[in-house]
Design a protein around this motif. Structure first.
Motif, PDB file in Angstrom:
ATOM      1  N   THR A  55       5.659  10.814  -6.800  1.00  0.00           N
ATOM      2  CA  THR A  55       6.703   9.881  -6.344  1.00  0.00           C
ATOM      3  C   THR A  55       6.755   8.613  -7.201  1.00  0.00           C
ATOM      4  OG1 THR A  55       5.150   8.935  -4.763  1.00  0.00           O
ATOM      5  CG2 THR A  55       6.601  10.690  -3.945  1.00  0.00           C
ATOM      6  N   GLY A  56       6.546   8.779  -8.484  1.00  0.00           N
ATOM      7  CA  GLY A  56       6.663   7.636  -9.392  1.00  0.00           C
ATOM      8  C   GLY A  56       5.634   6.548  -9.157  1.00  0.00           C
ATOM      9  N   GLY A  57       4.455   6.917  -8.664  1.00  0.00           N
ATOM     10  CA  GLY A  57       3.393   5.945  -8.457  1.00  0.00           C
ATOM     11  C   GLY A  57       3.409   5.244  -7.114  1.00  0.00           C
ATOM     12  N   VAL A  58       4.321   5.629  -6.224  1.00  0.00           N
ATOM     13  CA  VAL A  58       4.427   4.998  -4.904  1.00  0.00           C
ATOM     14  C   VAL A  58       3.826   5.923  -3.855  1.00  0.00           C
ATOM     15  CG1 VAL A  58       6.015   4.102  -3.158  1.00  0.00           C
ATOM     16  CG2 VAL A  58       6.539   3.791  -5.596  1.00  0.00           C
ATOM     17  N   LEU A  59       2.782   5.450  -3.158  1.00  0.00           N
ATOM     18  CA  LEU A  59       2.256   6.227  -2.042  1.00  0.00           C
ATOM     19  C   LEU A  59       3.344   6.270  -0.976  1.00  0.00           C
ATOM     20  CD1 LEU A  59      -0.062   7.757  -0.686  1.00  0.00           C
ATOM     21  CD2 LEU A  59      -0.887   5.556   0.173  1.00  0.00           C
ATOM     22  N   THR A  60       3.773   7.462  -0.625  1.00  0.00           N
ATOM     23  CA  THR A  60       4.916   7.645   0.267  1.00  0.00           C
ATOM     24  C   THR A  60       4.470   8.374   1.533  1.00  0.00           C
ATOM     25  OG1 THR A  60       6.419   7.709  -1.623  1.00  0.00           O
ATOM     26  CG2 THR A  60       7.238   8.625   0.453  1.00  0.00           C
TER      27      THR A  60
ATOM     28  N   HIS B  13       0.822  -1.204   0.000  1.00  0.00           N
ATOM     29  CA  HIS B  13       0.000   0.000   0.000  1.00  0.00           C
ATOM     30  C   HIS B  13       0.860   1.258   0.000  1.00  0.00           C
ATOM     31  CE1 HIS B  13      -2.465   3.123   2.077  1.00  0.00           C
ATOM     32  NE2 HIS B  13      -3.374   2.693   1.230  1.00  0.00           N
ATOM     33  N   HIS B  14       1.902   1.276   0.855  1.00  0.00           N
ATOM     34  CA  HIS B  14       2.754   2.461   0.931  1.00  0.00           C
ATOM     35  C   HIS B  14       4.134   2.117   1.486  1.00  0.00           C
ATOM     36  CE1 HIS B  14       1.067   2.417   5.067  1.00  0.00           C
ATOM     37  NE2 HIS B  14       2.218   2.982   5.414  1.00  0.00           N
ATOM     38  N   LEU B  15       5.044   3.049   1.265  1.00  0.00           N
ATOM     39  CA  LEU B  15       6.398   2.983   1.797  1.00  0.00           C
ATOM     40  C   LEU B  15       6.572   4.191   2.702  1.00  0.00           C
ATOM     41  CD1 LEU B  15       9.158   1.606   1.769  1.00  0.00           C
ATOM     42  CD2 LEU B  15       9.711   2.913  -0.275  1.00  0.00           C
ATOM     43  N   ALA B  16       7.022   3.949   3.939  1.00  0.00           N
ATOM     44  CA  ALA B  16       7.156   5.031   4.917  1.00  0.00           C
ATOM     45  C   ALA B  16       8.619   5.260   5.274  1.00  0.00           C
ATOM     46  CB  ALA B  16       6.369   4.701   6.185  1.00  0.00           C
ATOM     47  N   TYR B  17       9.004   6.524   5.267  1.00  0.00           N
ATOM     48  CA  TYR B  17      10.354   6.928   5.623  1.00  0.00           C
ATOM     49  C   TYR B  17      10.322   7.696   6.931  1.00  0.00           C
ATOM     50  CZ  TYR B  17      11.394   5.895   0.749  1.00  0.00           C
ATOM     51  OH  TYR B  17      11.533   5.269  -0.455  1.00  0.00           O
ATOM     52  N   GLU B  18      11.272   7.420   7.801  1.00  0.00           N
ATOM     53  CA  GLU B  18      11.379   8.158   9.057  1.00  0.00           C
ATOM     54  C   GLU B  18      12.117   9.464   8.822  1.00  0.00           C
ATOM     55  OE1 GLU B  18      13.728   7.649  13.226  1.00  0.00           O
ATOM     56  OE2 GLU B  18      12.524   5.918  12.592  1.00  0.00           O
ATOM     57  N   VAL B  19      11.570  10.540   9.405  1.00  0.00           N
ATOM     58  CA  VAL B  19      12.203  11.856   9.372  1.00  0.00           C
ATOM     59  C   VAL B  19      12.213  12.415  10.792  1.00  0.00           C
ATOM     60  CG1 VAL B  19      11.526  12.348   6.982  1.00  0.00           C
ATOM     61  CG2 VAL B  19      10.018  13.049   8.849  1.00  0.00           C
TER      62      VAL B  19
ATOM     63  N   ILE C 266       2.499  11.852  10.980  1.00  0.00           N
ATOM     64  CA  ILE C 266       2.695  11.364   9.615  1.00  0.00           C
ATOM     65  C   ILE C 266       2.173  12.364   8.602  1.00  0.00           C
ATOM     66  CG2 ILE C 266       2.587   8.948  10.324  1.00  0.00           C
ATOM     67  CD1 ILE C 266      -0.288   8.896   9.086  1.00  0.00           C
ATOM     68  N   ALA C 267       2.619  12.215   7.371  1.00  0.00           N
ATOM     69  CA  ALA C 267       2.100  12.962   6.230  1.00  0.00           C
ATOM     70  C   ALA C 267       2.386  12.139   4.982  1.00  0.00           C
ATOM     71  CB  ALA C 267       2.767  14.323   6.121  1.00  0.00           C
ATOM     72  N   PHE C 268       1.440  12.180   4.043  1.00  0.00           N
ATOM     73  CA  PHE C 268       1.594  11.416   2.797  1.00  0.00           C
ATOM     74  C   PHE C 268       1.891  12.336   1.624  1.00  0.00           C
ATOM     75  CE2 PHE C 268      -0.656   8.271   5.304  1.00  0.00           C
ATOM     76  CZ  PHE C 268      -0.077   7.083   4.897  1.00  0.00           C
ATOM     77  N   LEU C 269       2.779  11.867   0.755  1.00  0.00           N
ATOM     78  CA  LEU C 269       3.060  12.519  -0.515  1.00  0.00           C
ATOM     79  C   LEU C 269       2.181  11.846  -1.565  1.00  0.00           C
ATOM     80  CD1 LEU C 269       5.676  12.780   1.278  1.00  0.00           C
ATOM     81  CD2 LEU C 269       6.914  12.987  -0.854  1.00  0.00           C
ATOM     82  N   HIS C 270       1.736  12.604  -2.536  1.00  0.00           N
ATOM     83  CA  HIS C 270       0.863  12.058  -3.561  1.00  0.00           C
ATOM     84  C   HIS C 270       1.655  11.103  -4.466  1.00  0.00           C
ATOM     85  CE1 HIS C 270      -2.095  11.725  -6.714  1.00  0.00           C
ATOM     86  NE2 HIS C 270      -2.961  12.295  -5.882  1.00  0.00           N
ATOM     87  N   PRO C 271       1.078   9.955  -4.807  1.00  0.00           N
ATOM     88  CA  PRO C 271       1.797   9.002  -5.670  1.00  0.00           C
ATOM     89  C   PRO C 271       2.196   9.588  -7.026  1.00  0.00           C
ATOM     90  CG  PRO C 271      -0.221   8.003  -4.819  1.00  0.00           C
ATOM     91  CD  PRO C 271      -0.213   9.435  -4.379  1.00  0.00           C
ATOM     92  N   LYS C 272       1.461  10.575  -7.512  1.00  0.00           N
ATOM     93  CA  LYS C 272       1.824  11.184  -8.797  1.00  0.00           C
ATOM     94  C   LYS C 272       3.117  11.984  -8.703  1.00  0.00           C
ATOM     95  CE  LYS C 272      -2.671  11.118 -10.906  1.00  0.00           C
ATOM     96  NZ  LYS C 272      -3.757  11.839 -11.541  1.00  0.00           N
TER      97      LYS C 272
END
Length: 136
Positions: A123-128, A78-84, A115-121
């Protein structure tokens, strides 16, 4: 903005009860437990995978984003999550660069994270997802 590591990989499932044994018993991952995140309309289960985690997501309502994902795509990543270090600062930096976001303000995730999500459009189609751990 600097990412620290992969926080977790989110996997949408139709049933946590059915999916948990694969990760816990077959793959031998340490099971951290389940939590309902009412704001996100999901129930999640976390497993430790090295220094990252696997997050299973089950929709709790038919109108949740995970339910819509499952209807369209079936079970899967579904998504890939990065820690910041600071989600709010990361959002500001991405906005300054013109990156398309889903969230313009941090929201609550599992384990009290921000958390916050970046739009897949963007990020190359990946919900981030950007994820800031709760400080004890």
């Amino acid at each position: 903005m600097k990412t620290k590591k992969i926080s977790h990989i989110g996997i949408a499932v139709t049933s946590l009860e059915a999916a948990i044994p694969l990760y816990r018993d077959v793959l031998g991952m340490e099971f951290e437990g389940t939590e309902e995140v009412a704001e996100q309309k999901v129930k999640v289960a976390f497993f430790i995978a090295g220094e990252s985690r696997i997050e299973l997501l089950e929709a709790t309502t038919s109108d949740s984003p995970v339910a819509k994902f499952l209807e369209k795509n079936g079970e899967g990543i579904h998504h890939l999550a990065y820690e910041v270090d600071d989600v709010k600062a990361a959002i500001a930096a991405l906005q300054a660069q013109g990156v398309r976001l889903i969230d313009n303000e941090p929201r609550r995730g599992a384990h009290g994270t921000s958390i916050a999500f970046l739009h897949p459009k963007a990020t190359g189609g990946v919900l981030t997802e950007l994820c800031q751990p709760h400080k004890l």
